[in-house]
Design a protein around this motif. Structure first.
Motif, PDB file in Angstrom:
ATOM      1  N   ARG A   7      52.541  -2.724  24.097  1.00  0.00           N
ATOM      2  CA  ARG A   7      50.905  -2.965  23.522  1.00  0.00           C
ATOM      3  C   ARG A   7      50.557  -1.556  23.144  1.00  0.00           C
ATOM      4  O   ARG A   7      49.835  -1.490  22.084  1.00  0.00           O
ATOM      5  CB  ARG A   7      50.268  -3.306  24.775  1.00  0.00           C
ATOM      6  N   ARG A   8      50.995  -0.770  23.820  1.00  0.00           N
ATOM      7  CA  ARG A   8      50.585   1.008  23.357  1.00  0.00           C
ATOM      8  C   ARG A   8      50.968   1.263  21.946  1.00  0.00           C
ATOM      9  O   ARG A   8      50.125   1.642  21.098  1.00  0.00           O
ATOM     10  CB  ARG A   8      51.043   1.876  24.424  1.00  0.00           C
ATOM     11  N   LEU A   9      52.189   1.024  21.498  1.00  0.00           N
ATOM     12  CA  LEU A   9      52.730   1.500  20.278  1.00  0.00           C
ATOM     13  C   LEU A   9      52.172   0.435  19.158  1.00  0.00           C
ATOM     14  O   LEU A   9      51.827   0.652  18.215  1.00  0.00           O
ATOM     15  CB  LEU A   9      54.391   1.164  20.395  1.00  0.00           C
ATOM     16  N   TYR A  10      52.139  -0.959  19.603  1.00  0.00           N
ATOM     17  CA  TYR A  10      51.551  -1.852  18.550  1.00  0.00           C
ATOM     18  C   TYR A  10      50.416  -1.830  18.368  1.00  0.00           C
ATOM     19  O   TYR A  10      49.733  -1.504  17.119  1.00  0.00           O
ATOM     20  CB  TYR A  10      51.713  -3.354  19.186  1.00  0.00           C
ATOM     21  N   ASP A  11      49.302  -1.497  19.315  1.00  0.00           N
ATOM     22  CA  ASP A  11      47.749  -1.098  19.145  1.00  0.00           C
ATOM     23  C   ASP A  11      47.769   0.245  18.347  1.00  0.00           C
ATOM     24  O   ASP A  11      46.983   0.211  17.237  1.00  0.00           O
ATOM     25  CB  ASP A  11      47.021  -1.038  20.350  1.00  0.00           C
ATOM     26  N   GLY A  12      48.617   1.168  18.608  1.00  0.00           N
ATOM     27  CA  GLY A  12      48.513   2.560  18.098  1.00  0.00           C
ATOM     28  C   GLY A  12      48.835   2.369  16.560  1.00  0.00           C
ATOM     29  O   GLY A  12      48.073   2.959  15.840  1.00  0.00           O
ATOM     30  N   LEU A  13      49.850   1.730  16.357  1.00  0.00           N
ATOM     31  CA  LEU A  13      50.293   1.527  14.900  1.00  0.00           C
ATOM     32  C   LEU A  13      49.446   0.532  14.005  1.00  0.00           C
ATOM     33  O   LEU A  13      48.934   0.918  12.931  1.00  0.00           O
ATOM     34  CB  LEU A  13      51.624   1.164  14.612  1.00  0.00           C
ATOM     35  N   ALA A  14      48.585  -0.391  14.809  1.00  0.00           N
ATOM     36  CA  ALA A  14      47.907  -1.437  13.962  1.00  0.00           C
ATOM     37  C   ALA A  14      46.513  -0.394  13.615  1.00  0.00           C
ATOM     38  O   ALA A  14      46.028  -0.522  12.724  1.00  0.00           O
ATOM     39  CB  ALA A  14      47.608  -2.408  14.755  1.00  0.00           C
ATOM     40  N   ARG A  15      46.159   0.480  14.582  1.00  0.00           N
ATOM     41  CA  ARG A  15      44.899   0.975  14.616  1.00  0.00           C
ATOM     42  C   ARG A  15      45.047   1.921  13.452  1.00  0.00           C
ATOM     43  O   ARG A  15      44.086   2.255  12.757  1.00  0.00           O
ATOM     44  CB  ARG A  15      44.551   1.794  15.767  1.00  0.00           C
ATOM     45  N   LEU A  16      46.199   2.504  13.050  1.00  0.00           N
ATOM     46  CA  LEU A  16      46.563   3.606  12.127  1.00  0.00           C
ATOM     47  C   LEU A  16      46.374   3.001  10.562  1.00  0.00           C
ATOM     48  O   LEU A  16      46.114   3.473   9.663  1.00  0.00           O
ATOM     49  CB  LEU A  16      47.662   4.246  12.026  1.00  0.00           C
ATOM     50  N   GLY A  17      46.344   1.733  10.646  1.00  0.00           N
ATOM     51  CA  GLY A  17      46.248   0.808   9.447  1.00  0.00           C
ATOM     52  C   GLY A  17      47.559   0.117   8.833  1.00  0.00           C
ATOM     53  O   GLY A  17      47.771  -0.291   7.764  1.00  0.00           O
ATOM     54  N   PHE A  18      48.653   0.336   9.890  1.00  0.00           N
ATOM     55  CA  PHE A  18      49.891  -0.145   9.310  1.00  0.00           C
ATOM     56  C   PHE A  18      49.812  -1.620   9.604  1.00  0.00           C
ATOM     57  O   PHE A  18      49.169  -2.150  10.520  1.00  0.00           O
ATOM     58  CB  PHE A  18      51.105   0.347  10.289  1.00  0.00           C
TER      59      PHE A  18
END
Ligand SMILES: Cc1ncc(COP(=O)(O)O)c(C=O)c1O
Lengths: 83, 413
Positions: B306-317
């Motif tokens: 969840r941490r990685l998924y949300d982090g990358l999504a938040r960056l705009g990936f």
């Protein structure tokens, strides 16, 4: 209801025209890999569209043998004749 | 020179990647330090592409059991179980797997790849029908080809298309066998297993689920997607691997079906290859024990995902459709995937590149996989590197205000 050869040919061409990024002249001699540059999965995906439109399933070993659009037409015609 | 000429175009592409130093298909680890770190090109590198979901590869009890078994029973079995006999450990592991899944029977293969080859080719005879999810792993496609059944594929994760295909076969003789996966290895999405189970019941088909990426990840006790979806009774065969969450190598199948053991002598990938060595069997048995003993590993893994998924999504990936230990970002094209991958590696982060035809819909993917062994600081560091490299390559927008502090890699284990 039966789909004639011409109908099936038109469905193949029409599906391809929608799937390809650029307009390409299509004939029964068109080679699916060499002329259209589709990889193995892209070929299976494009056949899937046609399966929907003709309401039939094409076994993977049959798809593997197809080289030209004419080959595809033959396979689809044979399958259609058996349902 | 002409024998390999058919690969000329591919060989040229491969050589180009080698020259540019951006070949993701030829990485060498000079040393592996832990489930999450290795030395690559002289640099300590954070590993985010290993499938080591529970981080059990360095578990002290797993290592101890493996060493003990190797000392006691030797390094290898030097033969197949049919021709050269089973060791005690093989039966023991099969019983442990059957017990874990609450099934009558279990069978161990030398890899997960072979498990799919062996099970699919043996289950589906000449007049039967295999119906595969279109995004199935290569081992499922190859298993289908090894047998003599008619094979068709249905639209990825589409119960409607599956139903259509079963309907077309309604009056055709032969058994119908549906094959799907728990978590798909390219985009990390899960199968709509409840809906598939309903279709399977309606048409009287059999259902095989490959839980390669979901064992130890999903379900109240870690049995996988079938458990999470509450449809274990509808799943006739579960196939899986030891090479991901269990940190070893090997594959298995469990089932309740009567007469299961005949599969051992009609399954060529079981019969005509050497069985797993005692050290691997003992390590896997202990890893399974740890998986059952420590549900906290799974909870940590899922929090990390969840941490990685949300982090990358938040960056705009652009990420896959749902958080899972497989976190893929969609790249505009293969060359960008190679460049991004190489830049991340230069910065000390190891990921994977996945390309068509292994990926669905012609997608080029920068694929990551998360481990329970990753610390939050390691994951935040990875996200920060994605941000830096992604902005450098123009893959994501620059922030309107600085969103990141100094990455705290010192705190990462
Ligand atoms: C869905 C699926 N099935 C089977 C396998 C094969 O597993 P193994 O590495 O044990 O051969 C994999 C792994 O690559 C996989 O992703």
């Amino acid at each position: 209801m039966t789909d004639s050869d011409a109908d099936i040919r038109e469905i193949i061409f029409d599906t391809l025209r929608n799937a390809l990024p650029r307009p390409v002249a299509l004939t029964e001699q068109t080679h699916i890999v060499d002329d259209l540059g589709l990889d193995s999965v892209a070929v299976m995906d494009f056949v899937m569209e046609i399966e929907d439109r003709l309401d039939l399933s094409v076994p993977l070993d049959k798809i593997a043998e197809i080289e030209t659009l004419g080959d595809l037409l033959t396979v689809l015609r044979d399958l259609k004749a058996h349902v | 020179m002409t024998l390999l000429a058919k690969y000329a175009a591919l060989a040229a592409q491969y050589a180009r990647l080698e020259e540019a130093g951006t070949n993701p298909f030829n990485v060498a680890f000079e040393a592996v330090l832990s489930p999450t770190e290795a030395i690559i090109s002289g640099r300590t590198t954070l590993l985010l592409g290993t499938n080591n979901y529970l981080g059990l590869t360095y578990d002290p009890s797993v290592i101890a059991k493996s060493m003990e078994a190797t000392e006691l029973s030797g390094t290898g079995t030097t033969g197949s179980r049919i021709a050269n006999g089973s060791y005690q450990g093989h039966r023991g592991l099969e019983q442990a797997l059957a017990d874990f899944y609450g099934r009558k029977h279990g069978m161990v293969y030398s890899t997960g790849y072979q498990a799919n080859l062996g099970i699919l080719s043996a289950l589906a005879g000449k007049d039967d029908h295999l119906i595969l999810d279109a995004d199935s792993h290569a081992s499922i496609y190859d298993g289908a080809r090894l047998g003599h059944a008619q094979v068709t594929r249905f639209r990825h994760n589409s119960p409607d298309d599956l139903a259509n295909r079963l309907r077309r076969l309604k009056d055709v003789p032969g058994d119908k066998i549906i094959v799907v996966e728990g978590i798909y290895s390219m985009l990390g999405d899960t199968a709509p297993l409840r809906e598939f189970a309903a279709v399977k019941r309606e048409y009287g088909a059999y259902l095989v689920v490959d839980e390669a990426h979901s064992l130890g990840v999903l379900g109240a006790t870690g049995r996988g997607l079938a458990e999470a979806a509450g449809v274990e009774a509808d799943v006739d065969f579960i196939v899986g691997t030891f090479s991901k969450s269990l940190g070893g190598v090997g594959g298995f199948c469990v089932a309740d079906i009567d007469g299961f053991d005949i599969l051992r002598v009609v399954s060529r990938p079981y019969m005509f290859t050497a069985s797993l060595p005692p050290g691997v069997i003992a390590a896997t048995l202990e890893a399974l024990h740890q998986l059952r003993l420590r549900p906290g590993l799974r909870h940590q893994l899922n929090a990390n995902s969840r941490r990685l998924y949300d982090g990358l999504a938040r960056l705009g990936f652009t990420v896959g459709p749902e958080p899972s230990p497989v976190v893929s970002t969609i790249m505009p094209d293969p060359d960008t995937a190679f460049a991004f991958w190489a830049r991340l590696l230069e910065m000390g982060l190891y990921t994977n590149v996945s390309l068509p035809p292994a990926t669905p819909k012609g997608l080029a993917l920068l694929r990551s996989s998360v481990s329970a062994a990753h610390s939050p600081a390691q994951l935040d560091h990875a996200i920060a590197l994605f941000a830096d490299a992604g902005r450098e390559l123009g893959l994501i927008p620059r922030p309107s205000q600085p969103a990141w502090g100094e990455p705290d890699f010192a705190g990462a284990k």
